[in-house]
Design a protein around this motif. Structure first.
Motif, PDB file in Angstrom:
ATOM      1  N   ASN A 154       4.186  11.944  -0.589  1.00  0.00           N
ATOM      2  CA  ASN A 154       4.090  10.813   0.319  1.00  0.00           C
ATOM      3  C   ASN A 154       4.350   9.497  -0.426  1.00  0.00           C
ATOM      4  OD1 ASN A 154       3.522   9.044   2.357  1.00  0.00           O
ATOM      5  ND2 ASN A 154       1.432   9.713   2.700  1.00  0.00           N
ATOM      6  N   ASP A 155       5.177   8.620   0.170  1.00  0.00           N
ATOM      7  CA  ASP A 155       5.464   7.336  -0.465  1.00  0.00           C
ATOM      8  C   ASP A 155       4.866   6.151   0.298  1.00  0.00           C
ATOM      9  OD1 ASP A 155       7.068   7.440   1.750  1.00  0.00           O
ATOM     10  OD2 ASP A 155       8.816   6.538   0.788  1.00  0.00           O
ATOM     11  N   SER A 156       3.971   6.429   1.251  1.00  0.00           N
ATOM     12  CA  SER A 156       3.367   5.345   2.025  1.00  0.00           C
ATOM     13  C   SER A 156       2.388   4.550   1.168  1.00  0.00           C
ATOM     14  CB  SER A 156       2.649   5.902   3.254  1.00  0.00           C
ATOM     15  OG  SER A 156       1.585   6.757   2.863  1.00  0.00           O
ATOM     16  N   ASN A 157       2.262   3.254   1.452  1.00  0.00           N
ATOM     17  CA  ASN A 157       1.357   2.354   0.722  1.00  0.00           C
ATOM     18  C   ASN A 157       1.572   2.430  -0.790  1.00  0.00           C
ATOM     19  OD1 ASN A 157       0.007   1.485   3.115  1.00  0.00           O
ATOM     20  ND2 ASN A 157      -1.190   3.374   3.095  1.00  0.00           N
ATOM     21  N   SER A 158       2.814   2.582  -1.194  1.00  0.00           N
ATOM     22  CA  SER A 158       3.092   2.820  -2.615  1.00  0.00           C
ATOM     23  C   SER A 158       2.715   1.621  -3.493  1.00  0.00           C
ATOM     24  CB  SER A 158       4.568   3.171  -2.807  1.00  0.00           C
ATOM     25  OG  SER A 158       5.397   2.148  -2.298  1.00  0.00           O
ATOM     26  N   TYR A 159       2.924   0.412  -2.999  1.00  0.00           N
ATOM     27  CA  TYR A 159       2.599  -0.761  -3.816  1.00  0.00           C
ATOM     28  C   TYR A 159       1.092  -0.907  -4.015  1.00  0.00           C
ATOM     29  CZ  TYR A 159       7.482  -2.061  -3.261  1.00  0.00           C
ATOM     30  OH  TYR A 159       8.860  -2.053  -3.292  1.00  0.00           O
ATOM     31  N   LEU A 160       0.331  -0.680  -2.957  1.00  0.00           N
ATOM     32  CA  LEU A 160      -1.121  -0.741  -3.070  1.00  0.00           C
ATOM     33  C   LEU A 160      -1.635   0.350  -3.999  1.00  0.00           C
ATOM     34  CD1 LEU A 160      -3.886  -1.818  -2.214  1.00  0.00           C
ATOM     35  CD2 LEU A 160      -3.760  -0.305  -0.214  1.00  0.00           C
ATOM     36  N   ARG A 161      -1.103   1.539  -3.878  1.00  0.00           N
ATOM     37  CA  ARG A 161      -1.550   2.653  -4.726  1.00  0.00           C
ATOM     38  C   ARG A 161      -1.211   2.392  -6.192  1.00  0.00           C
ATOM     39  NH1 ARG A 161       1.472   7.224  -1.471  1.00  0.00           N
ATOM     40  NH2 ARG A 161       0.741   8.634  -3.125  1.00  0.00           N
ATOM     41  N   GLN A 174      -3.702  -0.178  -7.557  1.00  0.00           N
ATOM     42  CA  GLN A 174      -4.997   0.457  -7.824  1.00  0.00           C
ATOM     43  C   GLN A 174      -4.940   1.331  -9.073  1.00  0.00           C
ATOM     44  OE1 GLN A 174      -5.589   2.478  -4.073  1.00  0.00           O
ATOM     45  NE2 GLN A 174      -6.566   0.701  -3.118  1.00  0.00           N
TER      46      GLN A 174
END
Length: 344
Positions: free
Chosen positions: A142-149, A152
């Motif tokens: 999954n590549d969703s919310n990649s910048y936030l992940r 973190q």
């Protein structure tokens, strides 16, 4: 720690960038830069870890493709992560491997193919991770919310390895890197390069070749994006050149080129017709002859007139046996006697 994450279509091009020296530098330039800053500009890439894959860029690319066939519906099957340290921070190679493994778990490709490459040509050490989003079971990471992940993940690694906390990444750049164009300037420069590459290009492969020569990597899917040599990714729509706009421009280029070729052909045909008309006039076959005007040019009126006169002379009866059936091989005296009825 500063982290970036991208998804892409081509593993080969990404691996080429990560595994090879900078293509724009000659061997002499690499040696000179290495002496100046003490960094490894020749042989800058060091592979730290392979995961379910092995080899050079060609072998790795083929291995990625084989697994990709398990899920052909994924438009962008490649993960490209880059992670770098702030000024003054250091990690051992083993610690970098641990960071890469944590990144693989965070983005759920730890059971997939990936390779970790350390780059040694910058003051701030950094790694690149090229991973196959498609696993051996056909599932896609999954590549969703990649910048936030990624943010973190960087905060966790900073705490684990006692690194500087990077809230404003630009603050940790060297003075030279701070002078690099900001995003708006990058966009303006990209826009200029796109306009220049489109000028005269008839199809997308030609355009891609030209923009690649300017130092950009092209990511084409449903839309289009461009990455510069600093791995900054800008969508074409952000600079006014979406994929549809580029394709329309290329189609217009082809139309204009076709129109120009057609006009040149018409001019060429017209010049041929004019040349033929002049030739007919020169031989007495042009317009106006046959209406009481002489079809034969005057003697001495040029090479064409001289040729016509010669032909006319040869067609006179005295040469072809006309006017009494005279023999062209008889001499003048014999023909005179026959005309007068005088016999020997």
């Amino acid at each position: 720690m500063i982290g970036k994450v991208f998804t892409g279509k081509s593993a080969y091009h990404c691996l080429s960038y990560c595994l090879e020296d900078k293509w724009e530098l000659s061997e002499e330039q690499k040696a000179k830069l290495s002496l100046e800053d003490g960094l490894a500009h020749k042989g800058r890439a060091e592979v730290l870890e392979y995961n379910y894959c092995f080899g050079d860029k060609h072998e790795l690319s083929e291995q990625f493709k084989e697994v990709r066939r398990l899920n052909k519906n994924v438009e962008k099957p490649v993960f490209h992560l880059s992670m770098r340290l702030a000024n003054g921070d250091k990690l051992t190679n083993e610690q970098w491997r641990e960071v890469a493994r944590e990144a693989a778990k965070e983005f759920q490709f730890d059971q997939n193919q990936y390779v970790v490459i350390l780059h040694k040509d910058t003051q701030q050490p950094h790694i690149h991770i090229v991973a196959n989003r498609i696993g051996y079971q056909g599932k896609t990471a999954n590549d969703s919310n990649s910048y936030l992940r990624m943010a973190q993940l960087c905060r966790r690694m900073e705490q684990k390895y006692d690194l500087q906390e990077v809230q404003s990444p630009r603050r940790f750049l060297s003075p030279k890197e701070r002078q690099a164009p900001r995003q708006d300037q990058r966009k303006e420069r990209l826009k200029e390069k796109i306009v220049g590459a489109l000028n005269g290009s008839k199809d997308f492969p030609e355009f891609e070749k030209r923009i690649t020569a300017e130092g950009y990597r092209v990511d084409k899917g449903r839309g289009i994006a461009f990455e510069d040599d600093k791995n900054v990714r800008i969508k074409g729509s952000e600079v006014g050149y979406s994929l549809s706009t580029i394709e329309k421009t290329l189609a217009e280029n082809r139309r204009l080129q076709f129109k120009e070729n057609l006009e040149q052909q018409q001019k060429f045909k017209e010049s041929i017709r004019q040349g033929q008309t002049k030739s007919k006039i020169g031989t007495g076959q042009g317009k106006g002859y046959g209406q009481g005007q002489s079809a034969s040019p005057k003697p001495g009126s040029g090479s064409a007139g001289g040729l016509v006169k010669l032909v006319n002379d040869l067609l006179k009866p005295e040469y072809i046996g006309g006017g009494g059936g005279s023999d062209p091989f008889e001499d003048d005296e014999e023909r005179r006697r026959k005309r007068k009825g005088i016999r020997k």
